[in-house]
Motif scaffolding. Structure first.
Motif, mmCIF file in Angstrom:
data_model
loop_
_atom_site.group_PDB
_atom_site.id
_atom_site.type_symbol
_atom_site.label_atom_id
_atom_site.label_comp_id
_atom_site.label_asym_id
_atom_site.label_seq_id
_atom_site.Cartn_x
_atom_site.Cartn_y
_atom_site.Cartn_z
ATOM 1 N N GLY A 186 36.815 25.105 39.896
ATOM 2 C CA GLY A 186 37.209 25.580 41.220
ATOM 3 C C GLY A 186 37.829 26.959 41.113
ATOM 4 O O GLY A 186 37.986 27.505 40.017
ATOM 5 N N ASP A 187 38.230 27.567 42.253
ATOM 6 C CA ASP A 187 38.749 28.927 42.164
ATOM 7 C C ASP A 187 40.154 29.081 42.739
ATOM 8 O O ASP A 187 40.598 30.161 43.067
ATOM 9 C CB ASP A 187 37.782 29.918 42.818
ATOM 10 C CG ASP A 187 37.297 29.420 44.149
ATOM 11 O OD1 ASP A 187 37.963 28.530 44.726
ATOM 12 O OD2 ASP A 187 36.257 29.907 44.631
ATOM 13 N N GLN A 188 40.892 27.969 42.841
ATOM 14 C CA GLN A 188 42.270 28.040 43.335
ATOM 15 C C GLN A 188 43.265 27.922 42.182
ATOM 16 O O GLN A 188 44.459 27.943 42.389
ATOM 17 C CB GLN A 188 42.554 26.890 44.299
ATOM 18 C CG GLN A 188 41.539 26.749 45.390
ATOM 19 C CD GLN A 188 41.883 27.618 46.588
ATOM 20 O OE1 GLN A 188 42.812 28.420 46.533
ATOM 21 N NE2 GLN A 188 41.135 27.476 47.652
ATOM 22 N N CYS A 189 42.749 27.718 40.975
ATOM 23 C CA CYS A 189 43.637 27.459 39.851
ATOM 24 C C CYS A 189 43.670 28.677 38.934
ATOM 25 O O CYS A 189 42.918 29.620 39.122
ATOM 26 C CB CYS A 189 43.131 26.242 39.078
ATOM 27 S SG CYS A 189 41.392 26.376 38.640
ATOM 28 N N GLY A 190 44.582 28.645 37.976
ATOM 29 C CA GLY A 190 44.682 29.787 37.076
ATOM 30 C C GLY A 190 44.863 29.361 35.632
ATOM 31 O O GLY A 190 45.488 28.343 35.348
ATOM 32 N N LEU A 241 37.947 26.717 33.819
ATOM 33 C CA LEU A 241 38.422 26.618 35.199
ATOM 34 C C LEU A 241 37.471 25.750 36.003
ATOM 35 O O LEU A 241 36.254 25.877 35.882
ATOM 36 C CB LEU A 241 38.482 28.007 35.832
ATOM 37 C CG LEU A 241 39.413 29.015 35.175
ATOM 38 C CD1 LEU A 241 39.214 30.393 35.776
ATOM 39 C CD2 LEU A 241 40.851 28.569 35.363
ATOM 40 N N SER A 277 29.745 25.934 34.697
ATOM 41 C CA SER A 277 28.701 26.609 35.462
ATOM 42 C C SER A 277 27.984 25.604 36.351
ATOM 43 O O SER A 277 27.835 24.430 36.015
ATOM 44 C CB SER A 277 27.738 27.338 34.534
ATOM 45 O OG SER A 277 26.805 26.427 34.001
ATOM 46 N N GLU A 278 27.572 26.094 37.493
ATOM 47 C CA GLU A 278 26.814 25.257 38.416
ATOM 48 C C GLU A 278 25.530 24.786 37.744
ATOM 49 O O GLU A 278 25.070 23.673 37.967
ATOM 50 C CB GLU A 278 26.472 26.045 39.690
ATOM 51 C CG GLU A 278 27.666 26.278 40.602
ATOM 52 C CD GLU A 278 28.305 24.972 41.089
ATOM 53 O OE1 GLU A 278 27.552 24.046 41.473
ATOM 54 O OE2 GLU A 278 29.543 24.870 41.069
ATOM 55 N N LYS A 287 34.079 29.157 33.397
ATOM 56 C CA LYS A 287 34.056 28.199 34.497
ATOM 57 C C LYS A 287 32.960 27.214 34.172
ATOM 58 O O LYS A 287 31.997 27.562 33.513
ATOM 59 C CB LYS A 287 33.712 28.911 35.809
ATOM 60 C CG LYS A 287 34.892 29.597 36.449
ATOM 61 C CD LYS A 287 34.512 30.144 37.805
ATOM 62 C CE LYS A 287 34.479 29.040 38.850
ATOM 63 N NZ LYS A 287 34.793 29.519 40.198
ATOM 64 N N THR A 322 37.580 32.440 28.421
ATOM 65 C CA THR A 322 37.823 31.737 29.682
ATOM 66 C C THR A 322 36.469 31.534 30.335
ATOM 67 O O THR A 322 35.678 32.460 30.417
ATOM 68 C CB THR A 322 38.721 32.551 30.624
ATOM 69 O OG1 THR A 322 39.971 32.742 29.991
ATOM 70 C CG2 THR A 322 38.944 31.816 31.942
#
Ligand SMILES: Nc1ncnc2c1ncn2[C@@H]1O[C@H](COP(=O)(O)OP(=O)(O)O)[C@@H](O)[C@H]1O
Ligand SMILES: [Mg+2]
Lengths: 505, 251
Positions: free
Chosen positions: A421-425, A419, A451-452, A449, A447
């Protein structure tokens, strides 16, 4: 933080800046009237100079289609399609049918040039992207295959040219448009068309059977290893036109072929429908490798426009020890509904599915595979990498089943989602069903993200944010990229980078 | 080259202030050692220098060659010549180390308006740098830092530093996890890079590394401030007497 606004602005920019294939071309077109009816089907069949059995086949499919309802089980949402508002046939006027390269409208050649598809055989030989690819080989352990590529170019509803036909014919390989195959090789088409995806299969496949316009036909006879990569390049240009491609690939006993498919479309506000059917047949000891780089126009930043891509792709491992492998890189389309599958009918046959599905903006992807184990000692392998950014939804849907007689069926499935961003699925929907107790199915799913920490580390080396993300993502999908022929691997990596532009936040 | 003035910085997430009025000046050609007990803010300082977004500067400034870098993102700072050898380098799965090096070097060249390196020249540079750090080329085909031992990761950091030729090198606990032979190799690598136009900020909490990389100045960081500065004898003093004395003195 200003980051939020920044993200919104960047996402807004995606469509225009990123989809570089969005141009359209003014070419005189020959079109059927809008809408769908038996008359339209007769029109298409007549345009293609088809024998009457083909017309009957189409009409039968159409009558069945009228009784079917559009499926709703996929995780995709779109307004109802008005089939009477679509042109089902559009062909460049100057091209009555497949011709030699010198007969092709120069305007058309320009289109393909602009798309980076080399239709001139000598250019292909020169290998435009070779340098990039050999660079890759130098710096990593990846094994990329290299070779020449023969191209079948389909523009809206017709194939405009097929390259390297002569050389292929010398090897006994038939590579032509499906329209030509229906006229020139009716016995082969009759034998195999609809034998993997029957006209009654599903809503879109049935529609395709009624109205399919063009696509490619490949026949590799017994014992022949196809001497070069084959590819078809689909371009949807005309407004309000649907594209209904039909592709049929047959590898006889011990034959081998690697086939690639690419596609793009102009940028438009209206949605366009692409409903394809692809059938693969592999006899004893045959192997078919089918790769797709799908880059249809995905729609703009608000989710307006874009291609609806509803595709039925299925391979039949009909013979013992046969092998079919699907590799797909999906970056385009507003909506993707696509499940390339393998029927593992022959004993010891094997199927593979390698997939990268990237979604950004408001794209919706529902894709995956079916591995149907029928024969003994059959094996399948599924590697799926989903990458969701922006406001997109990305679903992997897979089915693995072993039938009663499929002793020792084996499957390995690995689905990873990333993923941004946090608006997607990202969603994983695996179905597993073993009617034989000796079946061994293995499933792994992750799953994550970006990572920063990772992004910061990469940027600290001087790599700008978007390139940093593209680099991390390309690492994430490497297992699949490696399955692609070399030239396409390089192209696919670039494409993934482009598709994710504007996804950072 | 580097001037940090009354720097205050906090964690964006919870507002905790970690750097509390830090002052530090490092001149070109200088090797400055930053020492301090665990948790005093050394790594945080290195992250802030490199532009990590988890921290917010609330007061003060960081000048690099006379210009504030606070508005620059990490990639811009990197291309301007700031390099951070991480205490814990990140793994980048699927990206061969060589591929990563090529992208990083070429991105930095692009930012400077230079042509990308030709493959033979790139390979030559990498081979030389790797050999000087006793690294096998085969290792560089593996994904960056994935499955590397602690020592291999640290070497890979120094390899990147050598190839990117930065002007301000920040080394965060580069000695941790290294055995004595590796420490020697890594230190030699750093010493070979010492130059009149290049400065080093060597973060460590042991004197051990400073026997190999001899610093010009030593600064003690405690609770987000430099509480004492001196020459290399300060490091020896700390080794012998611990931090308690210095901390007590400053309190
Ligand atoms: N992102 C963060 N989130 C929470 N706490 C943090 C974060 N960064 C630093 N800290 C805290 O700040 C202090 C200083 O940490 P650090 O800079 O890593 O110290 P050092 O490197 O000197 O050992 C520690 O108490 C640490 O837990
Ligand atoms: Mg630390």
């Amino acid at each position: 933080m200003p980051a939020v606004q920044d993200t919104i602005d960047r996402v807004r920019k995606i469509d225009v800046d990123q989809y570089k294939y969005g141009f359209q071309t003014e070419i005189a077109m020959d079109k059927a009237p809008k809408g769908l009816s038996e008359d339209i089907i007769r029109f298409i069949s007549a345009k293609k100079d088809e024998p009457s059995w083909m017309l009957e086949w189409r009409l039968e499919a159409y009558r069945r289609w009228l009784t079917l309802d559009e499926p709703t089980w996929a995780r995709v949402h779109y307004p109802k399609i008005d089939f009477q508002d679509i042109y089902f046939y559009a062909a460049p006027k100057s091209t009555p049918g497949p011709t030699s390269l010198s007969d092709v409208d120069p305007e058309l050649l320009k289109v393909y040039e602009k798309l980076g598809i080399p239709l001139r055989e000598q250019e292909i030989l020169a290998g435009v992207q070779k340098t990039d690819a050999s660079e890759l080989e130098e710096v990593s352990d990846n094994v990329y295959k290299s070779g020449r590529v023969a191209v079948d170019a389909v523009f809206d509803s017709v194939s405009v040219v097929t390259t390297f036909k002569k050389e292929l014919a010398q090897a006994g390989v038939i590579f032509c448009s499906i329209s030509e195959a229906i006229r020139e090789h009716p016995e082969l088409v009759k034998k195999y068309l609809g034998s993997v995806v029957p006209t009654s299969d599903n809503y879109y496949a049935t529609l395709n059977s009624a109205v399919f316009t063009d696509g490619s036909f490949v026949f590799v006879p017994k014992g022949v290893r196809c001497p070069m990569e084959l590819s078809t390049y689909f371009r949807m240009n005309e407004k309000n036109t649907g594209q209904f491609e039909r592709t049929l690939i047959i590898a006889e006993e011990g034959a081998y072929v690697s086939y690639l498919e690419g596609c793009t479309a102009p940028q438009r506000d209206e949605n366009q429908l692409h409903a394809a059917v692809v059938e693969l047949v592999a006899l004893d000891d045959a192997e078919i490798k089918y790769s797709t780089v799908q880059n249809w126009y995905p729609g703009d930043a608000e989710g307006k426009g874009g291609i609806y891509n509803f595709v039925t792709k299925r391979g039949d491992c009909r013979g013992d020890r046969s092998k079919i492998s699907w590799t797909q890189v999906e970056t385009g389309s507003a909506i993707t509904w696509k499940y390339p599958s393998c029927i593992l009918r022959g004993d010891d046959s094997s199927g593979e599915f390698y997939s990268i599905a990237v979604s950004n903006g408001y794209q919706q992807v529902d894709s995956g595979t079916k591995m149907i184990h029928l024969g003994k000692n059959t094996s399948s392998r599924i590697i799926s990498k989903g990458i969701a950014a922006g406001f997109s939804q990305n679903t992997y849907r897979g089915q693995v089943s072993a039938h009663r007689k499929a002793t020792n069926a084996r499957n390995f499935t690995n689905c990873d989602s990333l993923l941004i961003g946090d608006q997607c699925g990202a969603h994983t929907v695996p179905y597993m069903e073993a009617k034989n107790s000796t079946a061994q199915f293995e499933h792994e799913a992750t799953t994550s993200k970006i990572s920063e920490d990772q992004k910061f580390y990469v940027m600290q080396r001087g790599i700008p944010e978007e390139e940093a993300i593209a680099l991390i993502v390309n690492g994430f999908v490497k297992d699949v990229i490696q399955q692609l022929p070399m030239e396409f691997a390089v192209e696919a990596q670039k494409l993934i980078g482009i598709s994710l532009e504007g996804s950072v936040g | 080259m580097l001037e940090i003035r009354n720097l205050h910085a906090r964690i964006v997430d919870d507002g905790t202030e970690i750097i509390r009025g830090l002052n530090l000046t490092v001149k070109a050609g200088e090797v400055a050692a930053i020492m301090g007990p665990n948790g005093s803010g050394k790594s945080t300082l290195s992250y802030i220098l490199a532009g990590r977004e988890d921290y917010e500067v609330t007061e003060g400034d960081i000048l690099y060659n006379g210009q504030s870098i606070l508005e620059m993102d990490p990639a811009e700072r990197a291309t301007s010549g700031i390099f951070l050898a991480f205490q814990y380098p990140m793994e980048i799965p699927g990206v061969a180390t060589m591929e990563f090096l090529k992208v990083a070097m070429n991105e930095q060249r692009k930012a400077r308006g230079e042509e990308p390196l030709k493959i033979p020249e790139f390979l030559k540079r990498v081979k030389e740098a790797a050999a000087s750090l006793s690294m096998e080329m085969a290792m560089l085909k593996r994904p960056l830092n994935v499955g590397f031992s602690g020592g291999e990761k640290k070497r890979a950091e120094i390899l990147q530093m050598k190839l990117l030729e930065p002007k301000l090198c920040v080394l965060d606990e580069t000695d941790s996890g290294l055995d004595i032979d590796a420490l020697k190799i890594v230190s030699d690598g750093v010493n070979a890079l010492r130059a009149p136009d290049r400065a080093f900020l060597v973060i460590t909490h042991y004197q051990r590394l400073l026997e190999h990389i001899v610093p010009d100045t030593v600064h003690v960081l405690y609770k987000g401030q430099v509480i004492k500065s001196g020459d290399k004898s300060l490091a020896l003093d700390l080794e012998a007497n611990g931090y308690a004395g210095v901390i007590g003195e400053a309190a």
